[in-house]
Design a protein around this motif. Structure first.
Motif, PDB file in Angstrom:
ATOM      1  N   ASP A  85      -8.365  21.172  21.458  1.00  0.00           N
ATOM      2  CA  ASP A  85      -7.661  22.223  22.285  1.00  0.00           C
ATOM      3  C   ASP A  85      -7.754  21.673  23.835  1.00  0.00           C
ATOM      4  N   VAL A 145     -13.498  22.463  19.374  1.00  0.00           N
ATOM      5  CA  VAL A 145     -12.638  22.757  20.374  1.00  0.00           C
ATOM      6  C   VAL A 145     -12.035  21.468  21.069  1.00  0.00           C
ATOM      7  N   ARG A 163      -9.999  29.735  23.726  1.00  0.00           N
ATOM      8  CA  ARG A 163     -10.643  29.049  22.422  1.00  0.00           C
ATOM      9  C   ARG A 163     -11.837  28.329  22.938  1.00  0.00           C
ATOM     10  N   THR A 190     -15.240  28.195  18.248  1.00  0.00           N
ATOM     11  CA  THR A 190     -14.757  28.431  16.897  1.00  0.00           C
ATOM     12  C   THR A 190     -16.034  28.439  15.812  1.00  0.00           C
ATOM     13  N   TYR A 201      -9.539  31.351  16.277  1.00  0.00           N
ATOM     14  CA  TYR A 201      -8.466  30.325  16.572  1.00  0.00           C
ATOM     15  C   TYR A 201      -7.036  30.773  16.602  1.00  0.00           C
ATOM     16  N   ARG A 230     -11.299  22.081  11.254  1.00  0.00           N
ATOM     17  CA  ARG A 230     -10.079  22.852  11.918  1.00  0.00           C
ATOM     18  C   ARG A 230      -8.835  22.701  11.174  1.00  0.00           C
ATOM     19  N   ALA A 267      -7.750  25.876   9.152  1.00  0.00           N
ATOM     20  CA  ALA A 267      -6.544  26.882   9.902  1.00  0.00           C
ATOM     21  C   ALA A 267      -5.424  26.994   8.690  1.00  0.00           C
TER      22      ALA A 267
END
Lengths: 612, 612
Positions: B535, B532, B593, B598, A582, A357, A361
């Motif tokens: 998050d 995730v 999210r 993702t 995202y 991630r 990103a």
């Protein structure tokens, strides 16, 4: 130690496949940018930056610049690298041929600029203003300057600085105290002290041209507090013989100290004292106070914000490359994807989703941001072309003006965040100096500050770029996005999931800004929304990059109908999805903030913000 | 230069007004924490940290630690400051009286810990493990260690280290290669090399106790790759006479280098080589391989993550204080609020909404985060109290376990972000070393890495803390929040706007996690959500701080019905609103999210993440 491989394939993809610059009408030189030609230019440029500039840049930041006996000594290797760089022609690629350049469209200079700042930010700082000063002086300065100064700047034989900031004022130039007193010979004597002058002194070249903001005192010797009193003056480190161009004695301008900084330590950030330095007024033949007196400065800074935005892209790029390199080597635990069956061997950490991630990103921002910035570089060129209709030029200029603060702030924010998130991939090793990534984070931090701090960019967007000309740029912007959405829909290539999310986010942002517009037109103006200006800028930033990713996605989907995509292209498709998955959700949070406001920000008088 | 004023009023407010610790049942010592007593303790403690520790801390980071002739020299003033600190009793405030402490509840140590790390992070690092090692050894080590080692650690006469990491492995302790070979005298000989050992050597004290993770080889001299082979051993820098406790010759353990780091340069981060060092096994009398063999380490690290979380709070605090100080002095442009009528004078930048946003975001996090962390410190104490029912203890322990990774990661992320955003307030001045804020940013960066990198915390939350015991902690957590919401509603004090937004965000998060739970219970487990996890952790972080802010808001609204609020209390009400307005919207983005996932993160094989 840091690694860097110039993203040449991506540059070529954006130029030739995405923007199709060769086919664009109206700008001289675009027709020459064939895929073959671009390769011929960019591959050797990449090699030069990777092999010559990069090692010098890394070592230079460790060594730092030093002030010795009133002179700035740059880090070892800088002088030679600068000479090689100027000789190589990469610096002047887009300068007009009559000024010693190759005359290629400025998009090529933007590309070189990303490589330059990513490989040797500190060294690049010394040359930041050579070319823009050369262009500006060539159009505004008297004959002797055009003859004796401009060619030296255009070739990097000399460098230039912008002297704006004083210790008590940066953004608020009204407060400038430096004075320029007219002299009988038509020159001015500059008195005052300027700070934060990048490359204010150095040993790379024989001379430095300072462009200095100062006020001309009135008959009583006083200066006022008006912005239109500020004028631009040229001070040469060494005085110049107006007839021959020969360098004479040193001017009354000296560096009194250099800053110790968080990063870019190879770049000398100088305090410059002017003690009656000989100066020449730029931009008008009379010495009087006049409006538009800062035009020379704005001309010079025209391209600077785009180049700063691209530095954010470059920092995300190099951070992702290094984190990926490390994460493919480093092993820890067993991973849920692409795991080796052997339970006794740890897997490479690249297959831990949280590590991916962070890296994806950075990749997704770097490549989506690069596509966005280079698209704007095309618009910039087109907006200046007289082969394009006035109406279209106006539209393009509006778009460039709108995108400029968005990209400057959002891209440098992302560049720093991506660098820090990629440092995280290294664990404790990232915090040590061994891998070099911590230097990347420290260097990237400056982008949020210089060329107009990011908070100022947000204010600029809200107070000027959006509402100017009855919100014309705002209308253009959403028309352009909706035109794309329409084409994407009818192309039959649209991924409905991506499209739906994009349309939802775009509609939300448009409605949110529309509310501000209507409210402001009912007399409230935009000031009540200043506390959420930053959120607004970020929402635009996410959307513009998403748009460019969807353009790429559409292009590749069309291609995929005919041929199998290459690994490079497949990867792009996935990174496009990543951005939508995202980043787009954040637009909803930002718009919620904007719509609901943050009234608490405005409530307490300043003394009440302190405890006690 | 940096300023720092300990947030004593806030500590007292949280202890006495919010948590009402004096009235809490079940923990020895809470009844003594009257407002008067807390003041008597905290005001002098604050003064000591502000006046003695803070100047040494700042200067120490500029000077750095140095390795000279195989010994670490700490920065000037460290040795004296450490002795004064130990003598002052602030370090041992919560140690049991029989170990030389004042025996106050551990929440007081947490408060002192925030001040210590904020004023002198690097110096504090040398003492990080004295007390936890003393406690752990006191409960697990043989008699001679309890007699001769524990008292020296408990008083800071000696310090302790945790030696986990090796150059090839950090988190994944299975990969440890350091060996401990049994010796005829009951000791072990340690061979191996450890890295990232904070305070691995120094000149502050006469001796250092290293707690070393190592594996005992099998009969063939081999070590395996199992976690339960890892044991904890004690290595003393100087060997110890088991009878008298006298320090003997130096042990076969030496520092071969120290790291050069992004920040906390006053702290020596050592590479320690063990060349057959004499060691003693901790935690069992037999030398065999056993499960729970790392219990001693877990006991030591029990409080470390809470203290790291509080470092994030402290960094936000000091950053906000300095940015506010600067923003009240610095003038630029005219502001839309609290502007002076005089158009010729620029206003202080504190009244630019975007500047305020940055500062209030740091204040709002610091104070909301502090309230959250100290609430957890109360739970920690209660969870260990035998005066509290087993069921309630279990509930409290579940809550502590759930909050620990959330606070460690979210708070250190926020601490770093707040520091960087407050640096931004200084413009270019923030990037120079003059104001000291850039050092704060660099120091704050380590918090995201050590004590378990933040990505690991997110995985811990998703894979263990939430699903463990059939999602019991998850149920407790939302029950607790809903109980508060119910009380808040019936109190009649609830601000409907704040309440509505909080309930919406809480419900969204709960539903989001509930979906993961159901999916995981249908056989998929939680692994599909690893991308995730971060998050999810952030969403929890925002919610727990929001909850604590609403508790404060409710308390002050009730008070406002009876008396006029003080400026301190009014400011709290506004900061509570700020958190809800500014941070809660992000929960919606994060949950979007999490719900949508993702998937792109998992698609490409590692080699396809590279270009070419």
């Amino acid at each position: 130690m840091l690694v860097y491989k110039a993203p040449t394939k991506d540059f070529l993809f954006i130029l030739n496949d995405l923007l199709k610059v060769q086919e664009l009408k109206g700008v001289e030189g675009f027709e020459s940018l064939t895929p073959e030609f671009c390769q011929e230019v960019l591959y050797p440029a990449a090699r030069f930056h990777e092999e010559v500039l990069f090692p010098v840049g890394i070592a230079g930041d460790r060594h730092g610049a030093h002030l010795v006996d009133g002179k700035v000594l740059t880090p070892p290797g800088y002088k030679e690298a600068w000479k090689q760089y100027c000789a190589s022609g990469w610096l002047q690629l887009s300068m007009p041929e009559e000024l010693g350049g190759a005359g290629l469209p400025s998009i090529m200079a933007s590309i070189i600029g990303e490589m330059r700042i990513t490989t040797a930010h500190s060294l690049a700082m010394y040359g930041s203003f050579c070319l823009s000063a050369a262009r500006m002086l060539n159009s505004l300065a008297p004959e002797w300057i055009r003859t004796h100064v401009v060619p030296n700047l255009a070739t990097g034989q000399w460098t230039a600085t912008m002297c704006l900031t004083e210790s008590h004022c940066g953004t608020d130039l009204k407060q400038i105290r430096t004075t320029a007193v007219p002299q009988p010979d038509g020159s001015y004597a500059i008195h005052g002290s300027k700070i934060f002058i990048s490359g204010g002194d150095h040993d790379l070249t024989d001379n430095i041209i300072h462009l200095v903001l100062a006020k001309i005192p009135d008959a009583d010797g006083k200066v006022g507090a008006r912005l239109d009193e500020v004028n631009v003056f040229m001070v040469s480190k060494h005085k110049i013989d107006l007839q021959t161009g020969e360098l004479l004695e040193k001017n009354a301008c000296h560096v009194s100290s250099i800053e110790h900084k968080m990063g870019i330590e190879g770049s000398a950030t100088c305090v410059l004292n002017f003690d009656g330095a000989q100066a020449w007024h730029i931009g008008s033949t009379s010495g009087g106070v006049k409006r538009n007196s800062m035009l020379p400065m704005f001309l010079m800074m025209n391209y600077a914000r785009l180049s700063t935005a691209l530095s954010g892209v470059g920092y995300a790029e190099i951070s992702a490359q290094n984190a990926l390199f490390y994460a493919k080597e480093r092993r820890s635990g067993k991973t849920p994807i692409f795991s080796s069956g052997d339970q006794s061997i740890a897997d490479p950490i690249i297959n831990h989703p949280d590590i991916r991630r962070n890296i994806m990103a950075a990749q997704s921002f770097a490549e989506g941001g690069r596509a966005t910035a280079l698209r704007v570089a095309v618009w910039q060129a087109q907006a200046e072309s007289d082969q394009i209709s006035a109406e279209e030029r106006r539209r393009l200029k509006d778009m460039v003006d709108l995108f400029t603060p968005v990209m400057k702030a959002y891209f440098t924010d992302k560049g720093f965040d991506c660098a820090s998130d990629c440092l995280q991939v290294f664990g404790g090793h990232g915090y040590t100096k061994d891998y070099g990534i911590e230097q990347v984070v420290r260097n990237a931090r400056i982008g949020k500050i210089y060329e107009g701090a990011n908070g100022i960019q947000a204010i600029d967007l809200l107070r000027r770029k959006l509402p100017d000309n009855d919100w014309r740029a705002f209308d253009y912007f959403f028309q352009t996005i909706h035109t794309f959405i329409g084409q994407y829909c009818v192309s039959g290539q649209a991924d409905q999931g991506l499209l739906g999310r994009f349309v939802a986010a775009v509609t939300l942002l448009q409605n949110t800004v529309e509310e501000i517009r209507q409210e402001s037109q009912q007399g409230a103006g935009v000031l009540p929304h200043l506390a959420v200006a930053y959120d607004l800028l970020h929402a635009f930033g996410i959307i513009v990059v998403a748009w460019n990713w969807l353009e790429i996605h559409q292009l590749l989907q069309e291609k995929a109908n005919a041929v199998e995509l290459t690994p490079f292209e497949n990867r792009k498709v996935i990174l496009a999805c990543f951005w939508v998955e995202y980043e787009l959700p954040l637009v909803h949070a930002l718009c919620q903030r904007i719509q609901q406001g943050t009234p608490s920000v405005l409530k307490l008088p300043p003394e009440a913000l302190d405890v006690e």
